[in-house]
Write a protein that holds these residues in place. Sequence first.
Motif, PDB file in Angstrom:
ATOM      1  N   CYS A  58       0.198  -1.478   0.064  1.00 48.69           N
ATOM      2  CA  CYS A  58       0.059   0.085   0.434  1.00 48.69           C
ATOM      3  C   CYS A  58       0.689   1.012  -0.043  1.00 48.69           C
ATOM      4  CB  CYS A  58      -1.180   0.278   1.068  1.00 48.69           C
ATOM      5  SG  CYS A  58      -2.310  -0.889   1.152  1.00 48.69           S
ATOM      6  N   ARG A  84      -9.936   2.323   2.579  1.00 51.86           N
ATOM      7  CA  ARG A  84     -10.760   1.279   2.025  1.00 51.86           C
ATOM      8  C   ARG A  84     -10.467   1.733   0.546  1.00 51.86           C
ATOM      9  NH1 ARG A  84     -10.826  -4.338   2.749  1.00 51.86           N
ATOM     10  NH2 ARG A  84     -12.848  -4.126   1.591  1.00 51.86           N
ATOM     11  N   GLY A  88      -7.813  -0.496  -0.689  1.00 50.75           N
ATOM     12  CA  GLY A  88      -8.086  -1.730  -0.265  1.00 50.75           C
ATOM     13  C   GLY A  88      -7.978  -2.726  -1.726  1.00 50.75           C
ATOM     14  N   SER A  96      -6.067  -7.307   3.331  1.00 50.55           N
ATOM     15  CA  SER A  96      -7.570  -6.656   3.834  1.00 50.55           C
ATOM     16  C   SER A  96      -8.184  -6.800   4.504  1.00 50.55           C
ATOM     17  CB  SER A  96      -7.680  -8.947   3.429  1.00 50.55           C
ATOM     18  OG  SER A  96      -7.526  -9.691   4.637  1.00 50.55           O
ATOM     19  N   VAL A  98      -8.011  -3.752   6.080  1.00 47.83           N
ATOM     20  CA  VAL A  98      -7.513  -2.186   5.891  1.00 47.83           C
ATOM     21  C   VAL A  98      -8.283  -1.371   6.751  1.00 47.83           C
ATOM     22  CG1 VAL A  98      -7.346  -0.699   4.196  1.00 47.83           C
ATOM     23  CG2 VAL A  98      -6.784  -3.300   3.291  1.00 47.83           C
ATOM     24  N   ARG A  99      -8.204  -0.584   7.408  1.00 47.35           N
ATOM     25  CA  ARG A  99      -8.501   0.271   8.298  1.00 47.35           C
ATOM     26  C   ARG A  99      -8.498   1.673   7.988  1.00 47.35           C
ATOM     27  NH1 ARG A  99      -8.711  -3.507  14.204  1.00 47.35           N
ATOM     28  NH2 ARG A  99      -8.533  -5.601  12.971  1.00 47.35           N
TER      29      ARG A  99
END
Length: 431
Positions: A58, A84, A88, A96, A98-99
């Motif tokens: 990311c 997201r 995301g 997976s 991802v906050r």
Amino acid sequence: MTDTPMHPYRRFSLAERDRRWRAVRQLMAREGLSAIIAPPNPGNSTDWQADTRYLSHCGGGADTSIGVVFPLDGEVTVVATSARERWGPLVQDWVSDVRTVNRQFGAAMGERLLELGLDGSRIGVCGLEGGTRTPEGTIMHGTYRALAAAVPNATFIDASELMQDVREIKSEEEIAVLQCSIDLVERALDAQLAAAQPGVPDYVVWAETMHAMFRRGSELSVHFNWVSGANPGRTLTRPTARPLREGDLILGEIESSVIGYRAQRLPVVAVNRCPPLIAELSALHGEMYAGLMETLKPGVTVREMIDATVALTRRAAPRRGPLAGARASLILHGRGLGDDRPLVLTKLDGEPFYGATLRALEARFPENGVYICKPSVATADGRVEFAWGDTVRVTPGGARRMGSMPHGVQVSEARPFADWPQDVTVYGSAA
């Protein structure tokens, strides 16, 4: 899950993810770490959160702030703003969890450590202490305070060197991406040679250089230094509005970014003609550089590379004439996602002058390490200096240049060039 296709970004494979995660976790187990925190800090062209992108896939963009919780066992977590949407499943397929955390990064990463039951454990923190260019660390004070408050019984350990142990050795996928990066840089140098004409503003030549990379897919942010003039010496941080003159030299540290991986070239361009002394220094530099490529093999130390730079130049320098007693210095540092080790900085005659260089003198270069090697040679009085460099890969037979352009100063051919804005500019404000 969604049936919407992923955005067409270039990505690393899941096999590359698994290779990295396995290597990091092996070192974590050795050091007794239950998790690694890679905090957000997009400073220095995103160098300072390279560990975050390395672990999560990311990132991308000069203003991207991302944090990662990487446990020894369990699911990896990314914390970000608008997470997201930006990071995301339409963007990457590595992580997976991802906050979105509305910039409360320390508290969110601490909350994830609590979910994992890791209060009271040994937690590695990237950038907790000094790195190659960051002697004061990179984690923000507020982030650290919030993290420590969330898990008050945890013991925090600096994980910067652990991550460097993994990141310094490049996989074939990483090397392929760095090769794409250097290929973009060389197309930028083609554009620079076309625009480097008398009367063209310095800024315009720089802009043509950068545009050639970005229109081929380079990301922002990228590092660049740039200077032009009759005897420019070391690079400045940006171009000026000064019109170029015939015989000027342009010296720039040029990088592109492919999935965050930034190869680099340090070219020297002469505007229409090359001063004779620069041509002689360029030839001397080429002889020294070829010897350095033979020297740079797996197991060679930083100290040995510094000594070789000085010795090769002394051996190649003529006994008479303007290059008698020529001197040399070495700049060499890692290329990859950013602040990769080592950082080798010396004065003329090879004296190290930076703390990270002194600490790295006995460090050994690994096979498949990738570095920008950009030594300089100078007249005995140090008044005229020539620096040039390429990204190189360490192999058992020596280092291999990843660029394809010939070594040394390149002279722009005289041709018309007048394609720059005249309506709203800063060019006319130069003294």
